[in-house]
Motif scaffolding. Structure first.
Motif, short mmCIF file in Angstrom:
data_model
loop_
_atom_site.label_atom_id
_atom_site.label_comp_id
_atom_site.label_asym_id
_atom_site.label_seq_id
_atom_site.Cartn_x
_atom_site.Cartn_y
_atom_site.Cartn_z
N GLY A 183 0.82 -1.22 -0.17
CA GLY A 183 0.12 0.10 0.07
C GLY A 183 0.78 1.19 -0.09
O GLY A 183 2.01 1.24 0.11
N GLU A 184 0.18 2.19 0.02
CA GLU A 184 1.07 3.51 0.05
C GLU A 184 1.75 3.64 1.35
O GLU A 184 3.09 4.30 1.42
N THR A 186 2.53 5.10 5.24
CA THR A 186 2.74 6.22 6.05
C THR A 186 4.53 6.61 6.10
O THR A 186 5.10 5.71 5.86
N THR A 187 4.72 7.80 6.38
CA THR A 187 6.32 8.17 6.52
C THR A 187 6.72 7.24 7.48
O THR A 187 7.81 6.94 7.50
N GLN A 192 7.91 0.53 1.64
CA GLN A 192 6.57 -0.10 1.25
C GLN A 192 6.53 -0.62 -0.10
O GLN A 192 5.49 -1.22 -0.53
N TYR A 193 7.36 -0.13 -1.09
CA TYR A 193 7.33 -0.57 -2.47
C TYR A 193 7.33 -2.16 -2.42
O TYR A 193 8.05 -2.73 -1.76
N GLY A 239 7.11 14.93 -4.72
CA GLY A 239 6.29 13.74 -5.34
C GLY A 239 5.37 14.46 -6.40
O GLY A 239 4.47 14.13 -6.64
N ASP A 245 3.10 4.54 -11.44
CA ASP A 245 2.79 3.90 -10.05
C ASP A 245 4.20 3.85 -9.64
O ASP A 245 4.02 3.07 -8.28
N PRO A 247 6.41 5.26 -6.66
CA PRO A 247 6.45 6.44 -5.82
C PRO A 247 7.52 7.17 -5.84
O PRO A 247 8.72 6.69 -5.18
N SER A 250 9.23 8.42 -2.22
CA SER A 250 10.22 7.17 -1.89
C SER A 250 11.35 6.93 -2.62
O SER A 250 12.53 6.70 -1.99
#
Length: 317
Positions: A183-184, A186-187, A192-193, A239, A245, A247, A250
């Motif tokens: 998922g996306e 949080t910081t 999370q990729y 960003g 897709d 990020p 990131s």
């Protein structure tokens, strides 16, 4: 798995705290087989089983409490860890059921002279293609530029450090939890990729080069002026680039993190060439101790830096 879950799901501060705690729990379990292996003919099996259950339940509750609350306070978690370990040690001593792997050191040193574990060192392996390497080298040089204050990323061979790291287990994410869900995030949740670092680099470079080619006259990032590069990086950090897709933030954060690591790492790992990063901030390096300088009150320490492999002033003994 617990350690990997910690690495994947928690923010930077919490991550370090809990990896350390889980490692200590695990080391304790390994040193005390009675916690994990209960022979069928053991007369104290019932007591050992009860103690083992307490151990693993406490370990599980430690992990779950963090997953539920996101608490990163070292004091409360440190007390939790100490309480559990203290309880286990007291129980083991009272029942005689937990043989501890401790020994008394007297008249000798607690290590083998002249021997040390071999670090994972720079071996020249490469991950990037020539075009990818040129793009990232231009990026890190703008993140840590060479200027009147001192050397930058190019002087420190940051690109060599990153290239080598991505070619190894770090780039493949071999020590990370890399299963879904993705998922996306949080910081605070960290990386999370869906791809390991090497995959994010490759996808991020392709997306960056596509944006530059589309918006800046068909040029690649390395072909832009320094002003244009800085403007692109500012948008990347926010960003604001059309990365599909991938990020963008990131990707920027990972490159920045690795650039800093490559600039200040021990030269053994390929970056910080000639210890230029350490010299820039006055860090004396990997010395045995600093007791003679504990009260220097911020004054510069006039010591030539040394790395894990020694320094220019060292001679064979």
């Amino acid at each position: 798995m617990i350690e990997d879950m910690t690495i994947r799901r928690f923010g930077e501060h919490t991550q370090r705290d809990h990896v350390r705690q889980v490692r200590e729990f695990t080391a304790f379990a390994i040193a005390n087989p009675s916690l994990t292996h209960l022979p069928s003919n053991d007369p104290d099996a019932g007591t050992r089983r009860q103690t083992r259950n307490v151990f693993w339940n406490d370990l599980r509750s430690l992990r779950i409490s963090v997953e539920m609350t996101g608490d990163s306070t070292m004091d409360s978690l440190g007390h939790k860890r100490r309480d559990v370990l203290f309880g286990l040690l007291v129980t083991g001593a009272g029942l005689g059921a937990l043989p501890l792997s401790a020994r008394t050191i007297s008249g000798t040193i607690p290590w083998t002279a002249g021997w040390a574990a071999t670090p994972y060192r720079f071996d020249g392996a490469r991950f990037f293609t020539a075009a990818e390497r040129r793009c990232i080298e231009a990026m890190v040089e703008r993140l840590i530029p060479s200027d009147e204050r001192g050397p930058g990323a190019r002087d420190a061979n940051v690109i060599g450090f990153i290239d080598n790291q991505l070619a190894g287990f770090y780039g493949r994410g071999e020590r990370w939890y890399m299963a879904g869900p993705f998922g996306e995030g949080t910081t605070e949740q960290g990386y999370q990729y869906r791809e390991p670092p090497a995959g994010l680099y490759r996808a991020g470079i392709a997306a960056l080069e596509q944006v530059c080619a589309t918006e800046l006259g068909g040029r690649g990032f390395a072909d832009l002026s320094t002003g244009e590069q800085d403007a692109v990086l500012a948008r990347l950090e926010k960003g604001d680039l059309p990365f599909g897709d991938v990020p963008a933030r990131s990707f920027f954060a990972l490159v920045m993190e690795n650039a800093i690591e490559g600039f200040f790492c021990d030269p053994l790992y390929g970056g910080n060439r000639d210890m230029v990063g350490w010299r820039l901030v006055g860090f004396p390096g990997a010395r045995y101790d600093y007791r003679d300088f504990l009260n220097h009150n911020g004054a510069p320490i006039a010591l030539e830096p040394v790395g894990l492999m020694g320094g220019p002033g060292w001679s064979a003994r």
